[in-house]
Scaffold this motif. Structure first.
Motif, PDB file in Angstrom:
ATOM      1  N   LEU A  79      86.440 110.621  46.448  1.00 17.22           N
ATOM      2  CA  LEU A  79      87.469 111.434  45.788  1.00 17.22           C
ATOM      3  C   LEU A  79      88.827 110.748  45.772  1.00 17.22           C
ATOM      4  N   ALA A  80      89.161 110.044  46.844  1.00 16.01           N
ATOM      5  CA  ALA A  80      90.523 109.516  46.973  1.00 16.01           C
ATOM      6  C   ALA A  80      90.601 108.002  47.113  1.00 16.01           C
ATOM      7  N   GLU A  81      89.518 107.282  46.849  1.00 17.31           N
ATOM      8  CA  GLU A  81      89.445 105.821  46.992  1.00 17.31           C
ATOM      9  C   GLU A  81      89.381 105.432  48.474  1.00 17.31           C
ATOM     10  N   ARG A  82      88.472 104.541  48.767  1.00 13.98           N
ATOM     11  CA  ARG A  82      88.207 104.167  50.147  1.00 13.98           C
ATOM     12  C   ARG A  82      89.447 103.621  50.846  1.00 13.98           C
ATOM     13  N   GLU A  83      90.191 102.739  50.175  1.00 16.51           N
ATOM     14  CA  GLU A  83      91.339 102.097  50.822  1.00 16.51           C
ATOM     15  C   GLU A  83      92.391 103.139  51.215  1.00 16.51           C
ATOM     16  N   LYS A  84      92.622 104.115  50.343  1.00 14.03           N
ATOM     17  CA  LYS A  84      93.624 105.154  50.639  1.00 14.03           C
ATOM     18  C   LYS A  84      93.167 106.042  51.787  1.00 14.03           C
ATOM     19  N   VAL A  85      91.882 106.356  51.798  1.00 12.65           N
ATOM     20  CA  VAL A  85      91.345 107.218  52.855  1.00 12.65           C
ATOM     21  C   VAL A  85      91.406 106.498  54.201  1.00 12.65           C
ATOM     22  N   MET A  86      90.995 105.234  54.235  1.00 13.45           N
ATOM     23  CA  MET A  86      90.996 104.509  55.503  1.00 13.45           C
ATOM     24  C   MET A  86      92.430 104.322  56.029  1.00 13.45           C
ATOM     25  N   LYS A  87      93.361 104.124  55.113  1.00 15.77           N
ATOM     26  CA  LYS A  87      94.767 104.027  55.520  1.00 15.77           C
ATOM     27  C   LYS A  87      95.251 105.364  56.093  1.00 15.77           C
ATOM     28  N   ALA A  88      94.847 106.469  55.452  1.00 14.45           N
ATOM     29  CA  ALA A  88      95.236 107.799  55.931  1.00 14.45           C
ATOM     30  C   ALA A  88      94.633 108.084  57.302  1.00 14.45           C
ATOM     31  N   TYR A  89      93.380 107.665  57.500  1.00 17.42           N
ATOM     32  CA  TYR A  89      92.730 107.861  58.800  1.00 17.42           C
ATOM     33  C   TYR A  89      93.462 107.075  59.879  1.00 17.42           C
ATOM     34  N   GLN A  90      93.878 105.855  59.584  1.00 18.47           N
ATOM     35  CA  GLN A  90      94.609 105.067  60.571  1.00 18.47           C
ATOM     36  C   GLN A  90      95.948 105.704  60.893  1.00 18.47           C
ATOM     37  N   GLU A  91      96.577 106.270  59.872  1.00 20.03           N
ATOM     38  CA  GLU A  91      97.836 106.995  60.078  1.00 20.03           C
ATOM     39  C   GLU A  91      97.602 108.207  60.992  1.00 20.03           C
ATOM     40  N   ALA A  92      96.512 108.918  60.764  1.00 20.81           N
ATOM     41  CA  ALA A  92      96.189 110.082  61.592  1.00 20.81           C
ATOM     42  C   ALA A  92      95.945 109.667  63.047  1.00 20.81           C
ATOM     43  N   ILE A  93      95.288 108.541  63.232  1.00 22.36           N
ATOM     44  CA  ILE A  93      95.051 108.037  64.594  1.00 22.36           C
ATOM     45  C   ILE A  93      96.385 107.666  65.246  1.00 22.36           C
ATOM     46  N   ASN A  94      97.236 106.968  64.501  1.00 26.95           N
ATOM     47  CA  ASN A  94      98.541 106.564  65.033  1.00 26.95           C
ATOM     48  C   ASN A  94      99.399 107.772  65.415  1.00 26.95           C
ATOM     49  N   LYS A  95      99.246 108.880  64.662  1.00 26.24           N
ATOM     50  CA  LYS A  95     100.041 110.092  64.890  1.00 26.24           C
ATOM     51  C   LYS A  95      99.329 111.080  65.825  1.00 26.24           C
ATOM     52  N   HIS A  96      98.201 110.639  66.380  1.00 25.23           N
ATOM     53  CA  HIS A  96      97.455 111.444  67.362  1.00 25.23           C
ATOM     54  C   HIS A  96      96.966 112.779  66.805  1.00 25.23           C
ATOM     55  N   TYR A  97      96.460 112.758  65.594  1.00 22.55           N
ATOM     56  CA  TYR A  97      95.777 113.941  65.061  1.00 22.55           C
ATOM     57  C   TYR A  97      94.502 114.177  65.861  1.00 22.55           C
ATOM     58  N   ARG A  98      94.049 115.434  65.863  1.00 24.35           N
ATOM     59  CA  ARG A  98      92.798 115.806  66.523  1.00 24.35           C
ATOM     60  C   ARG A  98      91.662 115.671  65.496  1.00 24.35           C
ATOM     61  N   PHE A  99      90.543 115.082  65.915  1.00 24.18           N
ATOM     62  CA  PHE A  99      89.462 114.742  64.986  1.00 24.18           C
ATOM     63  C   PHE A  99      88.243 115.660  65.157  1.00 24.18           C
ATOM     64  N   TYR A 100      87.464 115.701  64.080  1.00 19.51           N
ATOM     65  CA  TYR A 100      86.136 116.333  64.008  1.00 19.51           C
ATOM     66  C   TYR A 100      86.208 117.864  63.958  1.00 19.51           C
ATOM     67  N   SER A 101      85.160 118.534  64.411  1.00 26.44           N
ATOM     68  CA  SER A 101      84.946 119.950  64.101  1.00 26.44           C
ATOM     69  C   SER A 101      86.104 120.867  64.493  1.00 26.44           C
ATOM     70  N   PHE A 102      86.645 120.700  65.699  1.00 30.71           N
ATOM     71  CA  PHE A 102      87.752 121.531  66.155  1.00 30.71           C
ATOM     72  C   PHE A 102      89.101 120.846  65.924  1.00 30.71           C
ATOM     73  N   GLY A 103      89.109 119.812  65.103  1.00 31.88           N
ATOM     74  CA  GLY A 103      90.312 119.013  64.913  1.00 31.88           C
ATOM     75  C   GLY A 103      91.222 119.519  63.811  1.00 31.88           C
ATOM     76  N   ASP A 104      92.135 118.655  63.400  1.00 28.51           N
ATOM     77  CA  ASP A 104      93.136 118.982  62.388  1.00 28.51           C
ATOM     78  C   ASP A 104      92.567 118.827  60.982  1.00 28.51           C
ATOM     79  N   ALA A 105      93.387 119.177  60.015  1.00 26.19           N
ATOM     80  CA  ALA A 105      92.950 119.235  58.624  1.00 26.19           C
ATOM     81  C   ALA A 105      93.542 118.110  57.786  1.00 26.19           C
ATOM     82  N   MET A 106      92.891 117.880  56.643  1.00 26.48           N
ATOM     83  CA  MET A 106      93.383 116.923  55.658  1.00 26.48           C
ATOM     84  C   MET A 106      93.281 117.590  54.289  1.00 26.48           C
TER      85      MET A 106
END
Length: 341
Positions: free
Chosen positions: A311-338
């Motif tokens: 939906l959003a192009e792989r490069e953009k998604v992977m960059k967003a995921y790295q940003e989420a990791i850097n900002k300490h987002y919570r991941f998976y089922s009980f985690g944060d939203a995108m």
């Protein structure tokens, strides 16, 4: 495309083990799929991201407390069942642990005899066909004895079963929650409606196959699991009308996304229908009805991150995921939203 294209390193401490206290207070990363721009919000801000005429499509499946702990009648050895599919009457396909111990014609006792399972057959996929014996209503027995079948990466016991259900859960049958919907409250849904945003519902019973890893290097060779869905005429008409009036169609979760795209592939329009979907969306897929997506953060190398990347192009998604990791987002089922807009 290669499996390694969808890999990333996630610190273990970012895997959310417990639901956040207030559902709509989770964080939300907003990704513009055209520009790649990233914003950081809280989920309650979703109302500001949506316009009147837009249509949210929610999966109103309800998770079964499908994990049962019992004893083999002959040996009293501990055995675990995970209910997967109701086949006919009181016959179910179940996953068994330890599998080698579950012999055909054996009986398994749950709740000191409140529920008894007869193992009738070993299936080709290693699961078992069982028939249950009980008194009363099966769903009530299951509610008394069963536990929520939390994903394998959640190691803590869930104290409140309702926190692994959406507030709009209605039709019981899932082995896992459509977790993108866990962020909504009834109050937030009411505010969205008051703004003129349409809310439509589909039902897709989430199978345990949603956690099945991709094991082939060339992702195009992966075979998807199949899940049952349906949509009523009333809900289908809401989506069609919103699209015709210029609104965006935004599924809540990958399950809603897969259902909508399956119906479009099958019929060329959103209409009353039911069936099975095993659609596999990865970069290169052309979306036929979906304009955006509310989702959670998914496992590395999973079919879910591949869908998001379509939906959003792989490069953009992977960059967003790295940003989420850097900002300490919570991941998976009980985690944060995108929110992909």
């Amino acid at each position: 495309m290669k499996l390694e294209d969808f890999d990333f390193v996630l610190p273990e401490e970012l895997i959310a083990q417990d639901p956040i206290k207030e559902r709509s207070h989770s964080r939300m990363l907003v990704l513009d799929k055209e520009t790649g721009q990233i914003e950081h919000k809280v989920f309650a801000d979703i109302i500001d991201q949506l316009d009147p005429k837009d249509c949210l499509v929610l999966n109103n499946t309800k998770v079964m407390p499908a994990r049962l702990i019992g004893e083999r009648e002959k040996t009293q050895a501990r055995i675990e069942f995970l209910l997967l599919n109701r086949l006919e009457g009181d016959e179910w396909e179940v996953m068994v642990k330890p599998g080698k111990k579950a012999k055909v014609n054996e009986r398994v006792v749950f709740g000191e005899g409140i529920l008894i399972a007869h193992i009738k057959e070993k299936l080709d996929n290693g699961n078992r066909l069982v028939k249950f014996e009980y008194e009363g209503i099966f769903e009530q027995v299951l509610d008394e004895l069963g536990e929520m079948p939390l994903p394998p990466y959640i190691t803590r016991k869930l104290e409140d079963k309702e926190r692994y259900q959406t507030v709009y859960a209605k039709h019981i049958g899932s082995a896992a929650a459509p977790t993108a919907g866990l962020h909504f409250t009834n109050e937030l849904l009411e505010k969205l409606k008051n703004k003129g945003i349409h809310i439509a519902y589909i039902t897709l019973h989430v199978g345990i196959g949603t956690f099945r890893p991709v094991k082939v290097d060339n992702i195009e060779e992966h075979e998807m699991h199949s899940e049952h869905y349906w949509i009523t005429k009333e809900e289908a008409d809401k989506i069609k009308k919103a699209k015709e009036n210029g609104g965006r169609i935004i599924p809540v979760g990958t399950t809603s996304c897969r259902t909508l795209e399956t119906i479009m592939q099958e019929y060329g329009e959103i209409k009353e229908s039911k069936g099975w979907t095993d659609i596999f969306m990865y970069p290169g897929y052309e979306f036929k009805i979906v304009d955006g997506l509310i989702t959670n953060f998914h496992l590395p190398q999973s079919t879910l991150i591949m869908l998001v990347s379509a939906l959003a192009e792989r490069e953009k998604v992977m960059k967003a995921y790295q940003e989420a990791i850097n900002k300490h987002y919570r991941f998976y089922s009980f985690g944060d939203a995108m929110f992909i807009k």
